[in-house]
Design a protein around this motif. Structure first.
Motif, PDB file in Angstrom:
ATOM      1  N   GLN A 257       0.819  -1.217   0.000  1.00 31.15           N
ATOM      2  CA  GLN A 257       0.000   0.000   0.000  1.00 31.15           C
ATOM      3  C   GLN A 257       0.849   1.261   0.000  1.00 31.15           C
ATOM      4  OE1 GLN A 257      -2.511  -0.984   3.475  1.00 31.15           O
ATOM      5  NE2 GLN A 257      -4.265  -0.729   2.111  1.00 31.15           N
ATOM      6  N   SER A 258       1.996   1.229   0.671  1.00 28.82           N
ATOM      7  CA  SER A 258       2.862   2.420   0.739  1.00 28.82           C
ATOM      8  C   SER A 258       3.964   2.388  -0.314  1.00 28.82           C
ATOM      9  CB  SER A 258       3.472   2.539   2.140  1.00 28.82           C
ATOM     10  OG  SER A 258       4.139   1.342   2.507  1.00 28.82           O
ATOM     11  N   ASN A 259       3.870   1.418  -1.240  1.00 31.57           N
ATOM     12  CA  ASN A 259       4.840   1.297  -2.344  1.00 31.57           C
ATOM     13  C   ASN A 259       6.256   1.021  -1.869  1.00 31.57           C
ATOM     14  OD1 ASN A 259       2.938   1.808  -4.421  1.00 31.57           O
ATOM     15  ND2 ASN A 259       3.027   3.991  -3.951  1.00 31.57           N
ATOM     16  N   ASP A 260       6.408   0.530  -0.642  1.00 33.72           N
ATOM     17  CA  ASP A 260       7.731   0.107  -0.173  1.00 33.72           C
ATOM     18  C   ASP A 260       8.047  -1.281  -0.720  1.00 33.72           C
ATOM     19  OD1 ASP A 260       8.598   2.295   1.703  1.00 33.72           O
ATOM     20  OD2 ASP A 260       6.637   1.839   2.546  1.00 33.72           O
ATOM     21  N   LEU A 261       7.025  -2.128  -0.788  1.00 37.27           N
ATOM     22  CA  LEU A 261       7.143  -3.410  -1.467  1.00 37.27           C
ATOM     23  C   LEU A 261       6.543  -3.218  -2.861  1.00 37.27           C
ATOM     24  CD1 LEU A 261       7.928  -6.422  -1.146  1.00 37.27           C
ATOM     25  CD2 LEU A 261       5.570  -6.860  -0.432  1.00 37.27           C
ATOM     26  N   ILE A 262       7.382  -3.282  -3.860  1.00 37.66           N
ATOM     27  CA  ILE A 262       6.936  -2.982  -5.227  1.00 37.66           C
ATOM     28  C   ILE A 262       6.099  -4.115  -5.799  1.00 37.66           C
ATOM     29  CG2 ILE A 262       7.668  -2.305  -7.544  1.00 37.66           C
ATOM     30  CD1 ILE A 262       8.312  -0.295  -5.281  1.00 37.66           C
ATOM     31  N   LYS A 263       6.511  -5.343  -5.537  1.00 37.13           N
ATOM     32  CA  LYS A 263       5.802  -6.502  -6.067  1.00 37.13           C
ATOM     33  C   LYS A 263       5.773  -7.592  -5.007  1.00 37.13           C
ATOM     34  CE  LYS A 263       5.734  -9.659 -10.041  1.00 37.13           C
ATOM     35  NZ  LYS A 263       6.476 -10.138 -11.224  1.00 37.13           N
ATOM     36  N   ASN A 264       4.602  -8.142  -4.772  1.00 38.83           N
ATOM     37  CA  ASN A 264       4.463  -9.152  -3.724  1.00 38.83           C
ATOM     38  C   ASN A 264       4.767 -10.542  -4.283  1.00 38.83           C
ATOM     39  OD1 ASN A 264       3.962 -10.301  -1.279  1.00 38.83           O
ATOM     40  ND2 ASN A 264       1.737 -10.225  -1.451  1.00 38.83           N
ATOM     41  N   ASP A 265       6.060 -10.812  -4.478  1.00 37.79           N
ATOM     42  CA  ASP A 265       6.447 -12.156  -4.878  1.00 37.79           C
ATOM     43  C   ASP A 265       7.364 -12.740  -3.804  1.00 37.79           C
ATOM     44  OD1 ASP A 265       8.718 -10.733  -5.272  1.00 37.79           O
ATOM     45  OD2 ASP A 265       8.857 -11.070  -7.423  1.00 37.79           O
ATOM     46  N   CYS A 266       7.534 -14.024  -3.824  1.00 39.81           N
ATOM     47  CA  CYS A 266       8.359 -14.649  -2.795  1.00 39.81           C
ATOM     48  C   CYS A 266       9.011 -15.908  -3.336  1.00 39.81           C
ATOM     49  CB  CYS A 266       7.525 -14.969  -1.556  1.00 39.81           C
ATOM     50  SG  CYS A 266       6.109 -16.042  -1.888  1.00 39.81           S
ATOM     51  N   THR A 267      10.077 -16.303  -2.691  1.00 35.37           N
ATOM     52  CA  THR A 267      10.827 -17.477  -3.119  1.00 35.37           C
ATOM     53  C   THR A 267      11.069 -18.371  -1.912  1.00 35.37           C
ATOM     54  OG1 THR A 267      11.956 -16.181  -4.802  1.00 35.37           O
ATOM     55  CG2 THR A 267      12.937 -18.301  -4.223  1.00 35.37           C
ATOM     56  N   ILE A 268      10.761 -19.663  -2.029  1.00 30.59           N
ATOM     57  CA  ILE A 268      11.085 -20.610  -0.957  1.00 30.59           C
ATOM     58  C   ILE A 268      11.872 -21.770  -1.541  1.00 30.59           C
ATOM     59  CG2 ILE A 268       9.081 -20.042   0.482  1.00 30.59           C
ATOM     60  CD1 ILE A 268       7.734 -22.553  -0.550  1.00 30.59           C
TER      61      ILE A 268
END
Length: 633
Positions: A257-268
């Motif tokens: 929401q605050s554009n601190d995280l540009i894209k919500n992707d993740c790696t495991i």
């Protein structure tokens, strides 16, 4: 012969037939109806002659000044309704980034709309009513220009609040406001000539760097508020890289929401049968972004599992958020970061409005090259032609000794300065230390002088009546201070209280040294607050995130860099020579040919030179004071 001809012509002109023809033609001419423009001018004249006439916001005298300048013509209306200028004015008032919550009441917009909608061309007073509405809009324009020029908060009431702080809490807070005094009528005339009302607005509104971007951020936040605002994080102890929790998934959404995280992707990374390492990349539509081997272990993994993991991407986003909020950028979400994340979007909008209001208190001409000291940010910046050429950490006054907010011009630099210790510091702090340790002055290189001249006569500490220097309001403190009482046990408390003799004036001056609180240089812009920029031997404070430790002056982390930057712009300061002087102990003052504007500001929200929206803590609690005043009116 000539006279006869003239006489004959005259007789022809007065014959009945010709005279009737002329009269008929004249009657046709008289029957031409006056235009709306002419009738409205007549209505304006009539109203302005009446002693009872006034606008909602302007007196008859002020209205006459406006309309005389415009030849008594309507300014905001035309025959078929509001003109473009009126529409621009009303739109600006309704959506002003500071005044928006108050516009309806302050500008009586409902009253205006009621009067405007009630206009009826069949009414015999139609033109008079048109003129009255034009007067209302002229008053609105004048009032709006006033707020653009000098702000909305009641300044007198704010100064009274600061005075109360001094009386109740012994906090001597200073804040100067700079009103823009420009002729509103002439600005309106210029705007009419250029067919753009914003010409008038821009001539008096703030000119602070990126102020317009802050306006746009408010609009963005208002849309987000209407959509429900920020996602709120539940209570937790600490989240950091490697943490796995349902709350991390919420944290991701909040950082998006605050554009601190540009894209919500993740790696495991998953080990299958302890033999094969498979990497699964997921994005926020929960689809696999790269191929992987299908195994029984992978098939049992919940689709959203990796979003519960605090990975490197989340850490970077948290650091971005912390940097934009003046928090320690460690990537760990503790209590402080959680509180900042949970600050409502409505509170942030109020904070942004307050800071735009403060920008209307500043000078409009900041200077081609200038220094900006933002107290809540603990930063100094040097601007050259609207670009940041230098920025450094600073230490500012603590809340009990707040750094004042004002603008001035740096006129000289002092190398190897003597510290002329302010009397308030002498009375409140220094004398107590000397009473406890009579050798304190010698250890610190502080001499007691007859005047502020460091070459004036000096006194030995044994010759000085330390008790006489103490202010009366400190007597009670001494009674409760065991060590201080032991140091002056020969004196009675009664003598302390009853001493009514005029105190001898002593000046305490510290010689240039590595322990001198001013360090090796100070940058002077003489002002009534006696504050300036200076070096400091206490370098450890510059590593802290919060840096409010001084008595009001500004301590610089890298004063040599500022000295060098000034030398590049001013031929009177030779940087190489200055460095040589700094290896010695003799004091040297250097007058500057080009005085540099210095602006001490108090901004808790702004858009920086990189376009990032910034928020800071309310160090001196001015936000809460001014918020009450902003929404009180």
């Amino acid at each position: 012969m000539f006279k006869k001809i003239i006489l004959h012509i005259c007789i022809l002109f007065i014959t009945p037939s010709f005279s009737n023809e002329f009269t008929n033609q004249n009657e046709t001419f008289v029957q031409v109806q006056p235009t709306f423009h002419e009738k409205s001018k007549e209505a304006l004249h009539k109203l302005l002659k009446s002693k009872k006439t006034r606008s909602v916001f302007l007196s008859r005298y002020s209205l006459k000044k406006y309309y005389k300048e415009f030849n008594y013509e309507l300014l905001w209306l035309k025959e078929d309704g509001l003109n473009n200028f009126a529409n621009v004015l009303l739109e600006a008032i309704k959506n002003d980034p500071v005044l928006k919550p108050h516009s309806q009441k302050v500008f009586k917009l409902s009253y205006f709309e009621k009067k405007y909608k009630a206009l009826n061309k069949e009414d015999k007073n139609y033109l008079i009513n048109i003129a009255k509405i034009d007067f209302i809009l002229t008053g609105m324009y004048s009032k709006y220009m006033k707020y653009l020029s000098s702000g909305y908060i009641n300044w007198k009431e704010f100064k009274e609040t600061l005075k109360e702080l001094e009386e109740k809490d012994d906090i001597d807070a200073g804040w100067e406001k700079y009103n823009i005094r420009k002729n509103r009528i002439k600005l309106l005339k210029k705007a009419k000539e250029e067919q753009d009302l914003n010409v008038a607005f821009n001539a008096v509104n703030y000119t602070f760097p990126q102020a317009k971007q802050l306006e746009n951020k408010i609009k963005e936040f208002e849309k987000l508020a209407l959509a429900g605002g920020y996602i709120k994080l539940p209570k937790f102890r600490v989240l950091k890289e490697g943490s796995k929790s349902d709350i991390v998934e919420i944290l991701r959404q909040r950082l998006l929401q605050s554009n601190d995280l540009i894209k919500n992707d993740c790696t495991i990374t998953i080990k299958a049968d302890n033999l094969v390492t498979n990497s699964i990349q997921k994005n926020n539509d929960f689809t696999t972004t790269n191929d992987y081997n299908t195994t029984s272990d992978i098939s049992n993994i919940e689709e959203r599992e990796c979003y519960k993991v605090f990975d490197e991407n989340v850490k970077k986003a948290v650091i971005s958020f912390q940097e934009n909020h003046g928090l320690t950028p460690d990537g760990v979400v503790g209590a402080q970061t959680r509180r900042a994340l949970n600050m409502s979007i409505e509170k942030k909008i109020v904070k942004m409005r307050l800071n735009l209001e403060r920008m209307r208190w500043m000078p409009r001409t900041l200077g081609e090259n200038f220094l900006l000291v933002n107290i809540p940010e603990y930063k100094l910046r040097m601007y050259k032609k609207n670009k940041v050429e230098l920025d450094m950490p600073i230490v500012v006054g603590k809340r009990q000794n707040p750094t004042p907010i004002f603008s001035h011009k740096m006129s000289f630099v002092v190398l190897n300065p003597y510290w002329r210790i302010p009397q308030s510091i002498v009375e409140k702090e220094l004398i107590h230390k000397v009473i406890k340790n009579p050798s304190y002055l010698k250890e610190k290189g502080i001499n007691i002088h007859e005047t502020w001249d460091h070459k004036s006569a000096t006194f030995d500490v044994s010759e000085v009546d330390l008790q006489a220097i103490l202010p009366k309001k400190e007597d009670e403190k001494l009674k409760n201070d065991e060590e201080a009482l032991n140091a002056i046990e020969k004196e009675t408390n009664e003598e302390i209280v009853e001493n009514t003799e005029i105190k001898p004036i002593y000046r305490f001056i510290q010689i240039p040294s590595e322990t001198n609180p001013l360090g090796r240089m100070k940058f002077m812009f003489p002002n009534k607050y006696s504050v300036y920029l200076h070096d400091s031997p206490a370098k450890k404070y510059f590593k802290y995130t919060k840096r409010a430790y001084s008595h009001g002056c500004i301590r610089l982390a890298e004063p040599k860099k500022l000295l060098e930057a000034i030398s590049k712009e001013d031929s009177s300061l030779d940087f190489d020579e200055a460095k040589e002087v700094l290896t010695q102990i003799e004091k040297k003052s250097i007058d500057l040919k080009k005085q540099i504007p210095v602006h001490m500001v108090y901004l808790t929200s702004w858009v920086d030179e990189n376009g990032k929206l910034q928020f800071r803590n309310d160090v001196y609690r001015y936000d809460r004071i001014q918020k009450k005043l902003l929404y009180k009116r």
